[in-house]
Each structure stands twice: as C-alpha cells, then as structure tokens.
Design a protein around this motif. Structure first.
Motif, PDB file in Angstrom:
ATOM      1  N   GLN A  85      -2.776   4.779   0.967  1.00 27.33           N
ATOM      2  CA  GLN A  85      -2.633   4.002  -0.265  1.00 27.33           C
ATOM      3  C   GLN A  85      -3.629   4.496  -1.312  1.00 27.33           C
ATOM      4  OE1 GLN A  85      -4.165  -0.172  -1.146  1.00 27.33           O
ATOM      5  NE2 GLN A  85      -2.029  -0.574  -0.589  1.00 27.33           N
ATOM      6  N   LEU A  86      -3.163   4.567  -2.543  1.00 28.38           N
ATOM      7  CA  LEU A  86      -4.009   4.829  -3.695  1.00 28.38           C
ATOM      8  C   LEU A  86      -4.032   3.549  -4.510  1.00 28.38           C
ATOM      9  CD1 LEU A  86      -2.480   8.261  -4.780  1.00 28.38           C
ATOM     10  CD2 LEU A  86      -4.527   7.890  -3.388  1.00 28.38           C
ATOM     11  N   ASN A  87      -5.215   3.119  -4.940  1.00 30.64           N
ATOM     12  CA  ASN A  87      -5.244   1.956  -5.824  1.00 30.64           C
ATOM     13  C   ASN A  87      -6.352   2.089  -6.855  1.00 30.64           C
ATOM     14  OD1 ASN A  87      -7.660   0.414  -4.898  1.00 30.64           O
ATOM     15  ND2 ASN A  87      -6.489   0.152  -3.015  1.00 30.64           N
ATOM     16  N   TRP A  88      -6.066   1.578  -8.051  1.00 31.41           N
ATOM     17  CA  TRP A  88      -6.962   1.659  -9.195  1.00 31.41           C
ATOM     18  C   TRP A  88      -7.210   0.271  -9.747  1.00 31.41           C
ATOM     19  CZ3 TRP A  88      -2.688   4.616  -8.381  1.00 31.41           C
ATOM     20  CH2 TRP A  88      -2.870   5.991  -8.314  1.00 31.41           C
ATOM     21  N   ARG A  89      -8.423   0.060 -10.228  1.00 33.69           N
ATOM     22  CA  ARG A  89      -8.752  -1.211 -10.869  1.00 33.69           C
ATOM     23  C   ARG A  89      -7.919  -1.328 -12.149  1.00 33.69           C
ATOM     24  NH1 ARG A  89     -12.614  -4.536  -9.817  1.00 33.69           N
ATOM     25  NH2 ARG A  89     -13.895  -3.003  -8.756  1.00 33.69           N
ATOM     26  N   ALA A  90      -7.285  -2.469 -12.325  1.00 33.74           N
ATOM     27  CA  ALA A  90      -6.436  -2.700 -13.495  1.00 33.74           C
ATOM     28  C   ALA A  90      -6.921  -3.904 -14.302  1.00 33.74           C
ATOM     29  CB  ALA A  90      -4.993  -2.922 -13.056  1.00 33.74           C
ATOM     30  N   GLY A  91      -7.958  -4.547 -13.873  1.00 25.37           N
ATOM     31  CA  GLY A  91      -8.487  -5.735 -14.538  1.00 25.37           C
ATOM     32  C   GLY A  91      -9.511  -6.375 -13.626  1.00 25.37           C
ATOM     33  N   ASN A  92      -9.999  -7.523 -14.021  1.00 24.49           N
ATOM     34  CA  ASN A  92     -10.959  -8.241 -13.201  1.00 24.49           C
ATOM     35  C   ASN A  92     -10.270  -8.729 -11.925  1.00 24.49           C
ATOM     36  OD1 ASN A  92     -13.259  -9.517 -12.366  1.00 24.49           O
ATOM     37  ND2 ASN A  92     -12.886 -11.357 -13.577  1.00 24.49           N
ATOM     38  N   ARG A  93     -10.646  -8.148 -10.767  1.00 23.08           N
ATOM     39  CA  ARG A  93     -10.098  -8.503  -9.458  1.00 23.08           C
ATOM     40  C   ARG A  93      -8.603  -8.218  -9.340  1.00 23.08           C
ATOM     41  NH1 ARG A  93     -13.734 -11.352  -6.608  1.00 23.08           N
ATOM     42  NH2 ARG A  93     -12.227 -12.518  -5.409  1.00 23.08           N
ATOM     43  N   GLN A  94      -8.134  -7.210 -10.071  1.00 24.58           N
ATOM     44  CA  GLN A  94      -6.733  -6.821 -10.014  1.00 24.58           C
ATOM     45  C   GLN A  94      -6.645  -5.306  -9.828  1.00 24.58           C
ATOM     46  OE1 GLN A  94      -4.765  -8.336 -13.481  1.00 24.58           O
ATOM     47  NE2 GLN A  94      -5.935 -10.221 -13.395  1.00 24.58           N
ATOM     48  N   ARG A  95      -5.643  -4.866  -9.079  1.00 22.05           N
ATOM     49  CA  ARG A  95      -5.486  -3.439  -8.800  1.00 22.05           C
ATOM     50  C   ARG A  95      -4.016  -3.035  -8.847  1.00 22.05           C
ATOM     51  NH1 ARG A  95      -9.670  -0.454  -7.208  1.00 22.05           N
ATOM     52  NH2 ARG A  95     -11.586  -1.553  -6.813  1.00 22.05           N
ATOM     53  N   PHE A  96      -3.780  -1.841  -9.359  1.00 25.77           N
ATOM     54  CA  PHE A  96      -2.474  -1.197  -9.319  1.00 25.77           C
ATOM     55  C   PHE A  96      -2.461  -0.318  -8.073  1.00 25.77           C
ATOM     56  CE2 PHE A  96       0.164   2.515 -10.289  1.00 25.77           C
ATOM     57  CZ  PHE A  96       1.367   1.879 -10.518  1.00 25.77           C
ATOM     58  N   LEU A  97      -1.353  -0.297  -7.313  1.00 28.57           N
ATOM     59  CA  LEU A  97      -1.349   0.466  -6.076  1.00 28.57           C
ATOM     60  C   LEU A  97      -0.059   1.245  -5.862  1.00 28.57           C
ATOM     61  CD1 LEU A  97       0.406  -1.138  -3.571  1.00 28.57           C
ATOM     62  CD2 LEU A  97      -1.377  -2.772  -4.100  1.00 28.57           C
ATOM     63  N   ILE A  98      -0.206   2.350  -5.153  1.00 32.34           N
ATOM     64  CA  ILE A  98       0.912   3.150  -4.659  1.00 32.34           C
ATOM     65  C   ILE A  98       0.657   3.322  -3.167  1.00 32.34           C
ATOM     66  CG2 ILE A  98       2.126   5.346  -4.754  1.00 32.34           C
ATOM     67  CD1 ILE A  98       1.120   5.621  -7.651  1.00 32.34           C
ATOM     68  N   ASP A  99       1.637   2.941  -2.374  1.00 28.45           N
ATOM     69  CA  ASP A  99       1.483   2.876  -0.928  1.00 28.45           C
ATOM     70  C   ASP A  99       2.634   3.667  -0.287  1.00 28.45           C
ATOM     71  OD1 ASP A  99       0.451   0.433   1.278  1.00 28.45           O
ATOM     72  OD2 ASP A  99       2.248   1.577   1.728  1.00 28.45           O
ATOM     73  N   THR A 100       2.327   4.579   0.618  1.00 28.00           N
ATOM     74  CA  THR A 100       3.357   5.257   1.412  1.00 28.00           C
ATOM     75  C   THR A 100       3.052   4.995   2.881  1.00 28.00           C
ATOM     76  OG1 THR A 100       2.138   7.334   1.483  1.00 28.00           O
ATOM     77  CG2 THR A 100       3.719   7.068  -0.300  1.00 28.00           C
ATOM     78  N   ARG A 101       4.095   4.709   3.641  1.00 23.89           N
ATOM     79  CA  ARG A 101       3.895   4.422   5.061  1.00 23.89           C
ATOM     80  C   ARG A 101       5.109   4.858   5.881  1.00 23.89           C
ATOM     81  NH1 ARG A 101       3.209  -1.945   5.268  1.00 23.89           N
ATOM     82  NH2 ARG A 101       1.882  -1.416   3.521  1.00 23.89           N
ATOM     83  N   TYR A 102       4.836   5.129   7.144  1.00 20.94           N
ATOM     84  CA  TYR A 102       5.889   5.446   8.099  1.00 20.94           C
ATOM     85  C   TYR A 102       5.769   4.449   9.241  1.00 20.94           C
ATOM     86  CZ  TYR A 102       8.620   7.756  11.683  1.00 20.94           C
ATOM     87  OH  TYR A 102       9.537   8.015  12.655  1.00 20.94           O
ATOM     88  N   THR A 103       6.893   3.867   9.637  1.00 23.06           N
ATOM     89  CA  THR A 103       6.918   2.919  10.752  1.00 23.06           C
ATOM     90  C   THR A 103       7.921   3.393  11.790  1.00 23.06           C
ATOM     91  OG1 THR A 103       6.438   1.114   9.219  1.00 23.06           O
ATOM     92  CG2 THR A 103       7.233   0.497  11.400  1.00 23.06           C
ATOM     93  N   TYR A 104       7.481   3.473  13.031  1.00 29.41           N
ATOM     94  CA  TYR A 104       8.371   3.839  14.133  1.00 29.41           C
ATOM     95  C   TYR A 104       8.524   2.640  15.056  1.00 29.41           C
ATOM     96  CZ  TYR A 104      10.365   6.017  18.220  1.00 29.41           C
ATOM     97  OH  TYR A 104      11.202   6.321  19.263  1.00 29.41           O
ATOM     98  N   GLY A 105       9.759   2.211  15.277  1.00 32.80           N
ATOM     99  CA  GLY A 105      10.041   1.090  16.165  1.00 32.80           C
ATOM    100  C   GLY A 105       9.934   1.495  17.620  1.00 32.80           C
ATOM    101  N   MET A 106       9.068   0.828  18.353  1.00 29.65           N
ATOM    102  CA  MET A 106       8.864   1.123  19.779  1.00 29.65           C
ATOM    103  C   MET A 106       9.936   0.457  20.652  1.00 29.65           C
ATOM    104  SD  MET A 106       6.227   3.022  19.537  1.00 29.65           S
ATOM    105  CE  MET A 106       5.656   3.172  21.206  1.00 29.65           C
ATOM    106  N   THR A 107      10.587  -0.554  20.122  1.00 29.14           N
ATOM    107  CA  THR A 107      11.591  -1.313  20.865  1.00 29.14           C
ATOM    108  C   THR A 107      12.943  -0.611  20.817  1.00 29.14           C
ATOM    109  OG1 THR A 107      10.467  -3.355  20.208  1.00 29.14           O
ATOM    110  CG2 THR A 107      12.707  -3.577  21.056  1.00 29.14           C
TER     111      THR A 107
END
Length: 139
Positions: A85-107
C-alpha cells in the motif's frame, strides 16, 4: 480490518460460454509493516488471513438461463493475502491510499458432484483507491 463485498467466479470460454459467479462477504485481517512511520508518505506491506462467507452463487449457461447453485459451493473460504500500500497525508488525520493485494483461497470451495475429482480454489488480485480517516494517536 476491512469488510468487503466480493464477486468471484469464472468463465468457461468457447462457442457456448458458461459463467459462474459466487458472492462473498470477505473479512481480511492484514498485519502491516510500515516502511516509513513518519512523514507525509507512508508505504507499507501486509500479510494475513482472509475469511470469506458465501452469500449466494449463480450459474449462467449457454442459453442465457440463470440458476442458483449455491448448494455446490462451501459456505466459507479461508485464504491468505499479501499486498503493498502507498498512502499520502491528505489533511489532518486523513490519507489518500492506493492498495494492491493478492488473495489465494486455501479452501477447496466446490462440494458438488464429483468434488473428489475437482480442485477449485479462489484466486483474486485487487487494486483499491481510497481515502482514509484516522483514529488513534499515531495516524
């Protein structure tokens, strides 16, 4: 922790396309390591389990008929996730974010006829763009 609606499925290509969709309520638990803990830019990596709870499942056969086939899929799916995840401060206690993830189902989610011969697991790559509101002292 997130609570997400996820639609997963598959398409069997060919002249007569069969489409399967399974809707889940997903709850991933991500354990994060922040590469930088101060400043306006705070990239992080994360790993953890993901818990999916089946809401319903539908199949669309080649003649466009849609049928509920929830009974042939497991009610839950436990997976492992990893991301960045990349995130940047966008205000007081606020952040803009870009998140990439991979999920593999074990079931093995298919429990229908011939399930001993069919090994079916979810595998999902996700990109999220968001705006976060912080809670806590170190946000």
């Amino acid at each position: 922790m997130d609570v997400l609606f996820s639609q997963k499925g598959a398409k069997q290509p060919g002249t007569n396309t069969f489409t399967q969709r399974i809707n889940y309520l997903d709850i991933p638990l991500a354990f994060r390591y922040f590469l930088t803990t101060s400043g306006n830019f705070r990239p992080n990596i994360f790993v953890g389990p993901s818990f999916g709870f089946k809401l319903n499942a539908q199949a669309k056969n080649p003649n466009m008929a849609v049928s509920d086939n929830s009974q042939v899929f497991a009610n839950s799916d436990i997976g492992l996730l990893a991301g960045f995840q990349l995130n940047w401060r966008a205000g007081n206690r606020q952040r803009f974010l870009i998140d990439t993830r991979y999920t593999y189902g074990m079931t093995d989610i298919y429990i229908g006829p011939n399930s001993a011969n069919i090994d079916t697991h979810n595998s999902v790559f996700t990109v999220t763009v968001g705006y976060g509101f912080g809670i806590g002292r170190n946000y």
